[in-house]
Design an enzyme around this catalytic site. Structure first.
Site, PDB file in Angstrom:
ATOM      1  N   TYR A 142       0.814  -1.218   0.000  1.00 31.43           N
ATOM      2  CA  TYR A 142       0.000   0.000   0.000  1.00 31.43           C
ATOM      3  C   TYR A 142       0.848   1.269   0.000  1.00 31.43           C
ATOM      4  CZ  TYR A 142      -3.974  -3.028   1.112  1.00 31.43           C
ATOM      5  OH  TYR A 142      -4.936  -3.999   1.086  1.00 31.43           O
ATOM      6  N   LYS A 193       3.674 -15.183   1.933  1.00 29.39           N
ATOM      7  CA  LYS A 193       3.710 -16.053   0.752  1.00 29.39           C
ATOM      8  C   LYS A 193       5.182 -16.233   0.378  1.00 29.39           C
ATOM      9  CE  LYS A 193       0.781 -16.954  -2.099  1.00 29.39           C
ATOM     10  NZ  LYS A 193       0.196 -18.281  -2.439  1.00 29.39           N
ATOM     11  N   ASP A 226      -2.655 -17.957   1.613  1.00 26.94           N
ATOM     12  CA  ASP A 226      -3.833 -18.596   1.009  1.00 26.94           C
ATOM     13  C   ASP A 226      -4.325 -19.746   1.887  1.00 26.94           C
ATOM     14  OD1 ASP A 226      -1.386 -19.693   0.328  1.00 26.94           O
ATOM     15  OD2 ASP A 226      -2.040 -20.439  -1.626  1.00 26.94           O
ATOM     16  N   ASP A 250      -5.084  -7.070   5.817  1.00 26.29           N
ATOM     17  CA  ASP A 250      -6.324  -6.379   5.451  1.00 26.29           C
ATOM     18  C   ASP A 250      -7.401  -7.424   5.128  1.00 26.29           C
ATOM     19  OD1 ASP A 250      -8.087  -4.463   4.694  1.00 26.29           O
ATOM     20  OD2 ASP A 250      -6.980  -3.733   2.964  1.00 26.29           O
ATOM     21  N   ASP A 254     -10.492  -9.024   7.893  1.00 26.27           N
ATOM     22  CA  ASP A 254     -11.916  -8.884   7.554  1.00 26.27           C
ATOM     23  C   ASP A 254     -12.604 -10.248   7.579  1.00 26.27           C
ATOM     24  OD1 ASP A 254     -11.855  -6.177   7.257  1.00 26.27           O
ATOM     25  OD2 ASP A 254     -12.768  -6.166   5.270  1.00 26.27           O
TER      26      ASP A 254
END
Ligand code: NAD
Length: 368
Positions: A142, A193, A226, A250, A254
């Protein structure tokens, strides 16, 4: 009793309504001499744009830096949606996060027994759920440079973002997570990852090294993002603390949050580090936004904001006892069947924002 100074930024929409309920609690606890908290209030977001033409004033940032903690309601709304990106209410919040170097975002996902049916998962999967996601908040994709949208000519374009993490950025947020793990079940899952991303490989290596050298008493595991997303839905109770970067955090926070059912129940904290086991300056806010669709109607759920204040007591003021009393009071009110509209079911009694605040204070009174 040590005086604590806090800055309150109610913001927009339902922010001020929910914050009012926390102010009632602080006022009540101050009068009972259970705490000694001095409040100062400032505008942020759309409310600040309307009055001062900026989403947050420099003066407010300076003030925030001097306070023991900050409590924020929510920012934004349709009124300001057409402003350029860098003038919008959300910029006020982003600036606070970056100027105060709030790089560690803590989001608990706790299942309340009385709301278990609000979850889309089976009750046995989430009953007793209590996990904490520690998300890196000021680095990664970001913020990484270069970024932008390039014109390739021939009517085609290219969007570019850069995922980048340095050793220092990884270690400082990992330390917060390890320290939290010490106070919980001593289990930490670090998520990245590393199979396909260099930044993920570095993340894993640095966290592993830190764990070995300074936190050998913590059971450290590593997981690909994942797989973590899948495990959160399959068997969330296998986790205690999840440490992850900005982008994965993020998304995963959620997903974890919604395991518990309602946006109106979710608190968060953003911290600027940990020193000798104590957490440095913190901004506390509900996960939800300004909910313009229900603002000003006395129907918003104030619990996420009240629980954010409880996190402030726990992390910034080390007042675990009072934090527990507030959390338990919320549980008792829910167990008694009182609900705001967002968490309402057929058997419960509907109450408004103000009444929910009063009921929680009533329970707090019985326990202090
Ligand atoms: P939102 O969280 O404001 O609302 C989503 C839905 O959940 C709405 O239907 C709303 O009524 C409901 N809801 C949210 N909080 C609730 C509560 N406490 N009680 C009862 N119902 C509640 O998200 P959105 O609609 O996507 O965004 C609205 C505005 O808020 C936008 O301007 C957005 O940019 C802003 N926003 C701000 C923050 C923040 O301040 N941290 C976070 C997210 C969104």
């Amino acid at each position: 009793m040590d005086k604590k100074k806090i800055l309150i930024l109610p913001g927009d929409g339902i922010g001020p309504e929910a914050i009012d309920e926390v102010k009632k609690i602080i006022d009540f606890l101050n009068k009972k001499k259970t705490i000694n908290i001095e409040i100062e209030e400032e505008l942020v977001g759309g409310a600040c744009i309307d009055k001062f033409k900026v989403p947050v004033k420099d003066e407010t940032i300076k003030k925030a830096k001097k306070k023991d903690a900050i409590l924020l309601g929510a920012v934004g709304g349709p009124k300001w949606d057409n402003l350029p990106f860098d003038e919008r209410p959300e910029q006020g919040l982003l600036r606070l996060r970056s100027d105060l170097k709030l790089f560690a975002n803590l989001r608990p996902a706790i299942s309340f027994d009385s709301l278990i049916h609000a979850s889309s998962l089976k009750s046995e999967i989430i009953k007793g759920l209590d996990i904490l996601i520690v998300r890196e908040l000021t680095g990664g994709v970001y913020f990484g440079e270069p970024r932008g949208i390039e014109d390739l000519g021939n009517g085609k374009r290219r969007g570019l973002n850069t995922q980048v993490y340095s050793t220092d950025e990884i270690i400082r947020v990992a330390k917060v997570a390890f320290e939290l793990a010490k106070k919980r079940k001593k289990i930490l899952t670090s998520v990245e990852k590393s199979n396909v991303m260099e930044s993920g490989k570095l993340w894993r290596e640095e966290v592993k090294k830190l764990g070995k050298s300074e936190y050998s008493d913590i059971d450290l595991n590593h997981m690909y993002a994942d797989n973590c997303a899948m495990q959160l839905i399959r068997d969330p109770k296998q986790f205690d603390i999840i440490l992850t970067d900005n982008l994965f955090g993020d998304i995963l926070s959620d997903a974890a949050a919604m395991l518990t059912g309602s946006l109106g129940m979710l608190p968060s904290a953003s911290l600027s580090g940990v020193k000798n086991g104590s957490y440095l300056s913190g901004l506390y806010e509900p996960v939800h936004g300004s909910a313009p669709d229900i603002a000003g109607k006395n129907i918003a759920n104030p619990i996420a904001t009240i629980l954010s204040f409880s996190m402030m007591l726990f992390y910034s003021f080390d007042n675990h006892k009072l934090s527990q009393i507030i959390d338990n009071s919320v549980k008792t009110v829910l167990n008694k069947g009182f609900r705001t509209e967002d968490i309402m079911d057929k058997k419960s009694q509907k109450v408004g924002t103000k009444q929910m605040g009063d009921l929680i204070i009533e329970e707090i009174t019985k326990n202090i």
